[in-house]
Design a protein around this motif. Structure first.
Motif, PDB file in Angstrom:
ATOM      1  N   THR A 146      -6.316  -4.599  10.525  1.00 46.60           N
ATOM      2  CA  THR A 146      -5.494  -5.376   9.638  1.00 46.60           C
ATOM      3  C   THR A 146      -5.447  -6.691  10.241  1.00 46.60           C
ATOM      4  O   THR A 146      -5.822  -7.048  11.286  1.00 46.60           O
ATOM      5  CB  THR A 146      -3.981  -4.955   9.785  1.00 46.60           C
ATOM      6  OG1 THR A 146      -3.439  -4.933  11.128  1.00 46.60           O
ATOM      7  CG2 THR A 146      -4.046  -3.366   9.114  1.00 46.60           C
ATOM      8  N   ASN A 147      -4.861  -7.626   9.268  1.00 45.62           N
ATOM      9  CA  ASN A 147      -4.815  -8.998   9.343  1.00 45.62           C
ATOM     10  C   ASN A 147      -3.599  -9.719  10.006  1.00 45.62           C
ATOM     11  O   ASN A 147      -3.325 -10.777  10.079  1.00 45.62           O
ATOM     12  CB  ASN A 147      -5.356  -9.815   8.291  1.00 45.62           C
ATOM     13  CG  ASN A 147      -6.728  -9.595   7.815  1.00 45.62           C
ATOM     14  OD1 ASN A 147      -7.706  -9.425   8.645  1.00 45.62           O
ATOM     15  ND2 ASN A 147      -6.914  -9.704   6.577  1.00 45.62           N
ATOM     16  N   ASP A 148      -2.462  -8.750  10.178  1.00 42.42           N
ATOM     17  CA  ASP A 148      -1.267  -9.266  10.556  1.00 42.42           C
ATOM     18  C   ASP A 148      -0.718  -8.422  11.573  1.00 42.42           C
ATOM     19  O   ASP A 148      -1.529  -7.739  12.172  1.00 42.42           O
ATOM     20  CB  ASP A 148      -0.146  -8.957   9.499  1.00 42.42           C
ATOM     21  CG  ASP A 148      -0.226  -7.749   8.748  1.00 42.42           C
ATOM     22  OD1 ASP A 148      -1.015  -6.775   9.315  1.00 42.42           O
ATOM     23  OD2 ASP A 148       0.244  -7.580   7.457  1.00 42.42           O
ATOM     24  N   CYS A 195      -4.432   9.451   3.390  1.00 42.71           N
ATOM     25  CA  CYS A 195      -3.286   8.680   3.373  1.00 42.71           C
ATOM     26  C   CYS A 195      -3.463   7.629   4.425  1.00 42.71           C
ATOM     27  O   CYS A 195      -3.770   7.604   5.487  1.00 42.71           O
ATOM     28  CB  CYS A 195      -2.207   9.596   3.781  1.00 42.71           C
ATOM     29  SG  CYS A 195      -2.160  10.976   2.748  1.00 42.71           S
ATOM     30  N   THR A 196      -2.781   6.550   3.873  1.00 40.88           N
ATOM     31  CA  THR A 196      -2.568   5.432   4.748  1.00 40.88           C
ATOM     32  C   THR A 196      -1.087   4.950   4.875  1.00 40.88           C
ATOM     33  O   THR A 196      -0.475   4.988   3.816  1.00 40.88           O
ATOM     34  CB  THR A 196      -3.576   4.157   4.172  1.00 40.88           C
ATOM     35  OG1 THR A 196      -3.252   3.793   2.867  1.00 40.88           O
ATOM     36  CG2 THR A 196      -4.936   4.425   4.258  1.00 40.88           C
ATOM     37  N   LEU A 197      -0.664   4.479   6.108  1.00 43.88           N
ATOM     38  CA  LEU A 197       0.602   4.089   6.058  1.00 43.88           C
ATOM     39  C   LEU A 197       0.623   2.880   7.171  1.00 43.88           C
ATOM     40  O   LEU A 197       0.021   2.870   7.932  1.00 43.88           O
ATOM     41  CB  LEU A 197       1.548   5.233   6.312  1.00 43.88           C
ATOM     42  CG  LEU A 197       1.231   6.010   7.788  1.00 43.88           C
ATOM     43  CD1 LEU A 197       2.534   6.278   8.560  1.00 43.88           C
ATOM     44  CD2 LEU A 197       0.520   7.354   7.585  1.00 43.88           C
ATOM     45  N   ASN A 198       1.922   2.168   7.285  1.00 37.15           N
ATOM     46  CA  ASN A 198       2.065   1.146   8.153  1.00 37.15           C
ATOM     47  C   ASN A 198       3.144   1.685   9.186  1.00 37.15           C
ATOM     48  O   ASN A 198       4.070   2.224   9.007  1.00 37.15           O
ATOM     49  CB  ASN A 198       2.589  -0.085   7.283  1.00 37.15           C
ATOM     50  CG  ASN A 198       1.649  -0.713   6.722  1.00 37.15           C
ATOM     51  OD1 ASN A 198       0.158  -0.591   6.710  1.00 37.15           O
ATOM     52  ND2 ASN A 198       1.939  -1.818   5.830  1.00 37.15           N
ATOM     53  N   CYS A 199       2.830   1.217  10.168  1.00 31.47           N
ATOM     54  CA  CYS A 199       3.746   1.431  11.646  1.00 31.47           C
ATOM     55  C   CYS A 199       3.704   0.185  12.124  1.00 31.47           C
ATOM     56  O   CYS A 199       2.909  -0.818  11.822  1.00 31.47           O
ATOM     57  CB  CYS A 199       3.196   2.384  12.619  1.00 31.47           C
ATOM     58  SG  CYS A 199       3.393   4.108  11.797  1.00 31.47           S
ATOM     59  N   LEU A 200       4.526  -0.194  13.289  1.00 32.77           N
ATOM     60  CA  LEU A 200       4.715  -1.171  14.078  1.00 32.77           C
ATOM     61  C   LEU A 200       4.339  -0.857  15.373  1.00 32.77           C
ATOM     62  O   LEU A 200       4.579   0.077  15.971  1.00 32.77           O
ATOM     63  CB  LEU A 200       6.108  -2.021  13.870  1.00 32.77           C
ATOM     64  CG  LEU A 200       6.768  -2.322  12.695  1.00 32.77           C
ATOM     65  CD1 LEU A 200       8.367  -2.750  13.157  1.00 32.77           C
ATOM     66  CD2 LEU A 200       5.929  -3.640  12.127  1.00 32.77           C
TER      67      LEU A 200
END
Length: 904
Positions: free
Chosen positions: A434-436, A510-515
């Motif tokens: 990712t870029n962020d 599946c793709t998902l966002n975590c921190l």
């Protein structure tokens, strides 16, 4: 606005005056300067010419007088010029420059010159002309006459005063300046009149525009000019008239629109009241629906769970084949009905936006592994190989909602197993770039099942529908699983996509966002252990063997993979002299597993090192395989293998049992040491009692602060373990009262809170030490030994909250994860009963006990949910209490705690 007008008026007038005056003034000044300089030069030139002429005439007349030096004659010659007002002196000099005669006595020095000249001395103009001899004509000798040069006989000097000339020059300058001032004044008057002619109409028009801007639409300009400015005045007046007319029309229209709007607002207000009443009814209906779902889920799930439990017990009795088949059908249909109830409840919560994602630290690899373990029995029953592949760049700790991620994985893996008759199901977890600052994770579930054609794929994500109507008849289900998965992924800013071909299997990605977790939360990553021993890995399934080999490569330096029993046997014969370890993966296919079991005893006898037997599920009967003669280092684990279990097996296999090893390291208390344990949670109190009993102490138990005070006074123990939050009297108040009668007894406070005010209250109450939950049994016993003077030394610095992983192993104290699960289920049942009966006291009591359990065994998600339930109960918020209770139910029943207690 007046300031703007004044500023504009001054500006344009100044510009007009400047344009008019400056050129005229410059021209006037130039002409005046030229006139004055010319007049002054002419005056001076006239004086010089007059003086030169006068001196020449006097020189011509004075030739005889100078030769003969006749003073009377020279005096007579000078009487004429000296009568001029500005001629002050006439002087006659001989050829040698000596004075012959002068009219007056003027102080000057004259140097004879060969030609006429003039100079200025002491305010006088001196004009000197030589007196030349006319000569004698000699007619007879012309050559001699040509050679004869003129002879200077003397000089005539006329002194003229410069004062009259200076006075005339001053008069010239004064007169010129007077004329200049008159010209400038006339120019200014003309410019002012012209400027006012131009600027006054413009200023009036500017003031008119200002009035129009202020809303004075009746103002008009006075038409007093001609040409272009007059046209502008008439145009602005016409524009003002049109604007005034338009404004009047607009005001009329606005009044009409305002009247219509007022009527509309009255209508909307009436509708708003109706909508408000309808919304209240809808909220009441939603609350009734939630309460109905809560009650019905409890009422339905409780008997279904009992049906499943008693069916399992019935299977263990002697039954005929027909009865066994009936039990199987009962268990299958009950499980299916239970899954349908869960799906409907989840779908209802998603539709009403009642699901809120958590953001807590968790291990994504272990989260998915727990979902796989829940489906392992189903896969083993169908003879499917369950494979789990994890990328090495997956971080050990991330921030997100582990329960919802586990729910997504459980649905996808369950679907894959349901629609796969033979082959395998492979689950993959990897990290995407990712870029962020976000962390993007990809979860893939690949099966070798029936596949889905292109036409059927369009209906997969619709509620209560499946790819084919025959699917429902063959496999059952509500058709909500993928809908719930997609909605959960949307909440996690993710997506799901499908790749499938009929008859060749299906892959859901599946793709998902975590921190990413902060270093303080993630902690220091464990150093990878490298084992130099040789490891042989056997598995007949190609993908399983590849995943096992890749998993072992991170901790073992030398790996020998084998896919056939013949290859394994030959490899064991080649390494018969070494102490090689073996991982043997039992096939999920029952027929292949049966053949492998027949060969295992002979194979295992040839292994000198440790053996790890991987089975598809714990229901596989491998008792005989683990009791091979002369081989005691056989460990049985289920597929897929966890990396942490592999490392533990490599580190500890072949030694004593884990319990005896860890117990031997446990610090001991002096025999007969009396320990008072004040803890309101039954399971926590049981664990602490067994820790103290294992350490050699005698235990006195108190379930609240009141009992703690009474038992401390009655038995006078050597040391007290005091839980802070207890009913009736908390630990702080109990410590204060005990200190009044027993000031010297050591007291160790146990708390899961990290509030500085509570720490100060505990210290003020008189505790000797604060230990944070989860309790580290070794640290706790060492602290007690130092407080009881059973060991020399000083107390180390107090541990920070959650600065180390709990080392308390339930198996050391004849407890296991099943015991903890049973206790959590008991607390959950009590909470559900309290909610159904609206018993606030019971809800708060068991929510507090559940918080203590979660804190003791470091279950952050469970602890957070129980704290939220406590707050909701205190506020008497029934809807939120139901949501929190539902979260607790999902966390406990889906074994959320299993990740953290694994390996205990």
């Amino acid at each position: 606005m007046s300031l703007l007008k004044n500023g504009f008026g001054k500006g344009i007038r100044l510009k007009v005056f400047t344009i008019t005056l400056v050129p005229l003034l410059v021209m006037t000044l130039i002409l005046a300067g030229y006139f004055i300089s010319t007049r002054i030069a002419d005056n001076e030139t006239a004086l010089v010419e007059r003086g030169a002429t006068m001196s020449r005439l006097m020189a011509a007349a004075a030739e005889f007088g100078i030769i003969s030096e006749l003073t009377p004659q020279l005096k007579a010659l000078s009487k004429g010029p000296i009568q001029e007002a500005d001629v002050k002196d006439v002087i006659f000099l001989n050829a040698q420059g000596q004075l012959i005669y002068r009219s007056t006595d003027i102080d000057f020095q004259f140097i004879p010159r060969p030609s006429p000249t003039y100079n200025r001395q002491n305010g006088y103009w001196l004009f000197a002309t030589p007196v030349m001899a006319t000569g004698i004509l000699i007619d007879d000798s012309p050559e001699y006459a040509e050679q004869q040069s003129p002879q200077i006989l003397g000089w005539v000097v006329i002194a003229i005063s410069s004062e009259p000339m200076r006075q005339r020059q001053l008069d010239i300058i004064a007169n010129s300046l007077i004329l200049l001032l008159i010209g400038i004044l006339v120019t200014f008057i003309v410019a002012a009149r012209v400027g006012h002619t131009l600027t006054d109409p413009i200023i009036d028009l500017t003031q008119l525009v200002g009035k129009l801007q202020q809303g004075q639409l009746s103002a008009r300009a006075t038409e007093q000019s001609n040409a272009e400015i007059g046209s502008l005045e008439r145009g602005i007046n016409l524009l003002a008239e049109r604007v005034q007319a338009s404004n009047q029309l607009l005001e009329s229209q606005v009044d009409k629109a305002t009247q219509r709007l007022r009527k509309t607002m009255q209508y909307l207000e009436t509708q708003n009241h109706a909508l408000h009443r309808a919304r209240e009814r809808a909220d009441q209906a939603n609350m009734a629906k939630d309460e109905f779902l809560a009650r019905m889920s409890h009422e339905l799930r409780t008997p279904l769970t009992s049906v499943l439990g008693f069916t399992g017990l019935l299977k263990q009795t002697e039954l005929s084949f027909e009865q066994q088949e009936h039990c199987r059908i009962i268990s299958q249909t009950s499980t299916m009905l239970l899954a349908i109830i869960d799906d409907i409840l989840d779908f209802a919560k998603l539709q009403s936006n009642a699901i809120h994602l958590e953001s807590i630290p968790f291990n994504p690899e272990e989260c998915i592994h727990s979902a796989i373990e829940m489906q392992a029995q189903s896969a083993a029953t169908k003879g499917l190989e369950l494979i789990y592949q994890v990328s090495e760049d997956i971080p050990p700790i991330v921030l997100g909602d582990p329960m919802r991620l586990r729910q997504v994985a459980t649905n996808l893996i369950g679907n894959a197993i349901k629609f796969t008759e033979e082959g395998h199901v492979m689950v993959s977890l990897k990290r995407l770039e990712t870029n962020d600052n976000t962390l993007r994770i990809e979860l893939s579930v690949l099966d070798s099942g029936i596949g889905i054609n292109q036409d059927q794929q369009a209906h997969l994500f619709s509620a209560f529908s499946q790819a084919d109507s025959s699917i429902t008849r063959r496999f059952g289900g509500s058709g909500l699983g993928l809908v719930i998965v997609r909605k959960l992924l949307e909440l996690m800013e993710g997506e799901i996509r499908l790749s499938s071909m009929e008859g060749q299997g299906t892959e859901f990605i599946c793709t998902l966002n975590c921190l990413p977790a902060t270093p303080a939360v993630a902690g220091t990553p464990p150093r990878p252990l490298s084992h130099t021993k040789e490891l042989i890995i056997f598995d007949q399934h190609r993908n399983s063997l590849q995943v096992l080999s890749k998993l072992a490569h991170s901790v073992v330096t030398q790996i020998i993979p084998c896919r056939t029993l013949q290859h394994l046997s030959s490899q064991l014969q080649q390494t018969s002299g070494s102490n090689s370890s073996l991982i043997f993966g039992l096939s999920a296919d029952p027929d292949i597993a049966h053949q492998q079991k027949r060969s295992i005893p002979e194979i295992f006898k040839g292994v000198k090192g440790n053996i790890l037997l991987l089975v598809p599920s714990l229901n596989n009967d491998v008792t005989e395989l683990t009791q091979i003669q002369n081989h005691h280092n056989i460990t049985v684990l289920t597929k897929p293998l966890r990396k942490i279990n592999l490392s533990k097996w490599l580190s500890h296999s072949g030694t004593q049992s884990g319990r005896s090893q860890l117990t031997s390291k446990l610090p001991k208390l002096t025999s007969g040491t009396k320990v008072l344990i004040a803890e309101d949670n039954d399971f926590n109190r049981l664990l602490l009692s067994r820790i103290m009993g294992t350490a050699g102490a005698s235990v006195i138990e108190a379930m609240n602060g009141m009992q703690a005070i009474q038992l401390a006074t009655e038995h006078q123990p050597d040391i007290i373990l005091m839980d802070v939050h207890m009913p009736r009297i908390d630990g702080i108040e109990a410590t204060l009262q005990i200190r009044q009668t027993l000031p010297q007894i050591p007291i160790v406070a146990l708390t899961a809170n990290v509030v500085s005010s509570e720490e100060q209250a505990l210290i003020h109450a008189g505790v000797n030490r604060i230990e944070y939950k989860p309790i580290n049994d070794i640290r706790l016993l060492n602290t007690m030994r130092l407080l009881l003077k059973q060991e020399l030394g000083s107390l180390p610095p107090a541990a920070k909250p959650h600065d180390e992983k709990s080392a308390t192993d339930l198996s050391n104290y004849k407890l296991n994860a099943a015991d903890l699960h049973a206790e959590l289920l008991r607390q959950l049942t009590s909470l559900q009963e309290g909610f159904s009966a609206q018993d606030i006291h019971k809800l708060r009591n068991h929510a507090h006990q559940l918080t203590g359990l979660a804190g003791l065994f470091e279950l952050p998600a469970l602890e957070l949910a129980s704290i939220d339930l406590t707050h909701a109960v205190k506020k008497a918020d029934i809807r939120n209490s139901w949501h929190c209770l539902w979260r607790l139910q999902r966390l406990i029943e889906h074994q959320q705690y299993n990740d953290e207690t694994d390996g205990s």
